[in-house]
Design a protein around this motif. Structure first.
Motif, PDB file in Angstrom:
ATOM      1  N   LEU A  84       8.742  12.290 -31.526  1.00  0.00           N
ATOM      2  CA  LEU A  84       8.856  11.399 -30.356  1.00  0.00           C
ATOM      3  C   LEU A  84       9.088  12.276 -29.130  1.00  0.00           C
ATOM      4  CD1 LEU A  84       9.293   8.594 -29.000  1.00  0.00           C
ATOM      5  CD2 LEU A  84      11.690   8.731 -29.728  1.00  0.00           C
ATOM      6  N   VAL A  94       6.389   8.699 -24.980  1.00  0.00           N
ATOM      7  CA  VAL A  94       6.858   7.736 -23.980  1.00  0.00           C
ATOM      8  C   VAL A  94       6.696   8.429 -22.639  1.00  0.00           C
ATOM      9  CG1 VAL A  94       8.790   6.343 -23.127  1.00  0.00           C
ATOM     10  CG2 VAL A  94       8.499   6.715 -25.600  1.00  0.00           C
ATOM     11  N   VAL A 123       4.483  10.036 -31.024  1.00  0.00           N
ATOM     12  CA  VAL A 123       4.674   8.947 -30.061  1.00  0.00           C
ATOM     13  C   VAL A 123       5.092   9.589 -28.736  1.00  0.00           C
ATOM     14  CG1 VAL A 123       5.961   6.843 -29.475  1.00  0.00           C
ATOM     15  CG2 VAL A 123       5.461   7.396 -31.891  1.00  0.00           C
ATOM     16  N   VAL A 170       3.328   5.115 -25.057  1.00  0.00           N
ATOM     17  CA  VAL A 170       4.144   4.034 -24.489  1.00  0.00           C
ATOM     18  C   VAL A 170       4.321   4.367 -23.000  1.00  0.00           C
ATOM     19  CG1 VAL A 170       6.337   2.775 -24.601  1.00  0.00           C
ATOM     20  CG2 VAL A 170       5.342   3.782 -26.695  1.00  0.00           C
ATOM     21  N   ALA A 187      12.275   8.816 -35.776  1.00  0.00           N
ATOM     22  CA  ALA A 187      11.642  10.116 -35.501  1.00  0.00           C
ATOM     23  C   ALA A 187      12.383  11.257 -36.195  1.00  0.00           C
ATOM     24  CB  ALA A 187      11.617  10.364 -33.996  1.00  0.00           C
ATOM     25  N   CYS A 210      -2.357  10.048 -30.185  1.00  0.00           N
ATOM     26  CA  CYS A 210      -0.915   9.741 -30.326  1.00  0.00           C
ATOM     27  C   CYS A 210      -0.668   8.309 -29.851  1.00  0.00           C
ATOM     28  CB  CYS A 210      -0.065  10.739 -29.543  1.00  0.00           C
ATOM     29  SG  CYS A 210      -0.465  10.937 -27.834  1.00  0.00           S
ATOM     30  N   GLU A 211       0.469   7.736 -30.268  1.00  0.00           N
ATOM     31  CA  GLU A 211       0.855   6.406 -29.769  1.00  0.00           C
ATOM     32  C   GLU A 211       1.442   6.625 -28.378  1.00  0.00           C
ATOM     33  OE1 GLU A 211       3.825   4.348 -32.068  1.00  0.00           O
ATOM     34  OE2 GLU A 211       4.265   2.976 -30.410  1.00  0.00           O
ATOM     35  N   ARG A 265       2.776  12.782 -36.805  1.00  0.00           N
ATOM     36  CA  ARG A 265       2.535  11.485 -36.175  1.00  0.00           C
ATOM     37  C   ARG A 265       3.291  11.526 -34.850  1.00  0.00           C
ATOM     38  NH1 ARG A 265       3.938   6.468 -35.361  1.00  0.00           N
ATOM     39  NH2 ARG A 265       6.112   6.638 -35.946  1.00  0.00           N
ATOM     40  N   SER A 284       7.384  12.873 -37.979  1.00  0.00           N
ATOM     41  CA  SER A 284       7.181  11.971 -36.844  1.00  0.00           C
ATOM     42  C   SER A 284       7.872  12.591 -35.623  1.00  0.00           C
ATOM     43  CB  SER A 284       7.803  10.616 -37.173  1.00  0.00           C
ATOM     44  OG  SER A 284       7.870   9.845 -36.002  1.00  0.00           O
ATOM     45  N   ARG A 342      12.747   3.708 -30.615  1.00  0.00           N
ATOM     46  CA  ARG A 342      11.898   4.484 -31.549  1.00  0.00           C
ATOM     47  C   ARG A 342      12.587   5.713 -32.126  1.00  0.00           C
ATOM     48  NH1 ARG A 342       9.158   1.973 -27.760  1.00  0.00           N
ATOM     49  NH2 ARG A 342       7.149   0.988 -28.269  1.00  0.00           N
TER      50      ARG A 342
END
Ligand code: PMT
Length: 401
Positions: free
Chosen positions: A194, A236, A234, A251, A270, A248-249, A232, A192, A266
């Protein structure tokens, strides 16, 4: 890096005035030991001759569904199957629309559907066309299917307008192609990641803000690379010129405090945290609730410090977690970066120059070095941001080995 001597690139050239630059792309690829199969659409043949590509690559150019001499159908399935990369440069709005909607009315569009190789588009068109929702929708759809894009750049276009739409420079296109040709396996599968990316907008009043020049290209290139390698992801992201990749997620935040809250929430989940955002170090201490009127007195702002996000992540590092920062420097690159690495308790820092035309805020390329906590320095050549992202994950995966 994987050898590229046995690699084959199908170079699709479409009918943009930038078609002549595809000759330089072909030449640079050949010099890197890549086998290039040139394909010219009908409109491209109006702008550049097949003979030029045949002379540069040493391979017959594909100019139609059937070979001119034998009238035998050209085996597009065989080429589609053996290609290691499809590079469409320049890529017109037309070929992007065909690829996005599965239209197969010539050799190139047919073979783009048949291949499972990575596809890299280098868009080139008038600014208004590039900004048209239909074109942006096609690009979004293609990105969502894992296609890659390099550029376009801003500048003076052939139609004498100035704006985004100019094909990325051949060297930058080739950097991006090489990054994909030597791309790794799914070596981030199960991890994961971030990432912080883009700028911040720190309000002065409801209309004005303090911002910076980060475009988000670096952070989003890192996100795309991580996605491609199975992570995975994320992101921001503060306000940015480019959108994070589909898959991707995302934010979305505006201020450094919002970014900090989103990251700290988060970060514990990660495996890898990468701070690529140009986080605002200061914010206005008393942002006004109404637009300030000019009163001839000038405006003095009392600024207060924002939290150091990556330093907070570094201080709360969970075991096995890897925390990576970027150092944006205009002088004493390595010394300043090493100081930040220590101060923020990072495992690795990317020391990147931000005061040259080809490296820094908004550029397609970046000149950087990786520094780790043992003092090891890995200088990188000038690379496309996507290629630097690939090298960064290679370096991250080597930590502790
Ligand atoms: O987005 P692009 O246009 O592609 O440009 C890319 C980039 C130049 C923004 C990128 O490569 C880069 O250098 N990002 C870091 C910019 C920055 O804020 O550098 P810094 O040296 O000021 O900060 C050092 C590190 O601390 C960075 O990881 C930064 O994200 C982080 N930081 C800084 C301040 C703060 N309050 N919180 C932080 O987390």
């Amino acid at each position: 890096m994987t050898s590229t001597s046995s690699r084959e690139v199908v170079l699709g050239v479409t009918g943009s005035i930038a078609a002549y630059k595809a000759c330089e792309i072909a030449s640079l690829l050949v010099k890197r030991g890549v086998r290039v199969t040139p394909v010219l659409t009908e409109s491209a043949q109006e702008l550049v001759g097949a003979a030029s590509f045949e002379g540069i690559t040493g391979n017959p150019a594909i100019t139609g569904m059937f070979a001119p001499d034998t009238n035998r159908e050209i085996e597009h399935i065989a080429v589609a199957t053996r290609a290691d990369l499809f590079l469409v440069a320049p890529a017109t709005a037309n070929i992007l629309a065909k690829a996005a909607h599965g239209i197969a009315d010539d050799w190139l569009s047919t073979t783009l559907l048949a291949t499972r190789a990575p596809i890299l588009f280098a868009p080139a068109m008038n600014t208004n066309m590039y900004g048209h929702p239909a074109v942006q929708g096609n690009i979004g759809a293609l990105r969502g299917r894992g296609c890659h894009f390099i550029g376009p750049d801003s500048g003076v276009l052939a139609c004498k307008t100035v704006g985004v739409g100019r094909m990325a420079e051949p060297a930058v296109v080739v950097h991006a192609a090489m990054g994909l040709l030597t791309s790794r396996t799914q070596d981030l599968a199960g991890k994961s990641v971030l990432i912080t990316s883009g700028a911040n907008h720190e309000p002065i009043d409801p209309v004005r803000f303090i911002g910076n020049r980060s475009s988000g290209k670096m952070g989003h290139a890192i996100a795309l690379e991580a996605l491609e390698r199975g992570a995975r992801v994320v992101v921001v992201t503060g306000p940015a010129e480019v959108d994070p990749p589909a898959g991707c997620e995302i934010v979305r935040v505006q201020t450094a405090i919002e970014m900090c809250d989103a990251v700290l929430e988060r970060a514990p989940q990660a495996d890898i945290v990468i701070g690529a955002a140009a986080v605002a170090d200061y914010r206005a201490g008393n942002p006004l609730s109404q637009k300030r009127k000019r009163d001839g007195e000038g405006l003095t702002l009392a600024l207060v410090e924002n939290p150091d996000i990556i330093a907070r992540v570094g201080a709360a590092k969970t075991n096995g977690q890897i925390v990576v920062g970027f150092a944006a420097e205009t002088h004493d690159l390595l010394q300043n970066a090493a100081a930040k690495l220590r101060k923020k308790n990072l495992d690795l820092i990317v020391a990147n120059e931000v005061n040259t035309p080809e490296s820094g805020f908004g550029t397609e390329t970046v000149k950087a070095a990786f520094l780790d906590s043992s003092g090891r320095i890995d200088e990188q050549p000038l690379l496309a941001k996507r290629a630097l992202a690939a090298a960064l994950f290679d370096r991250i995966l080597a930590i502790g080995k």
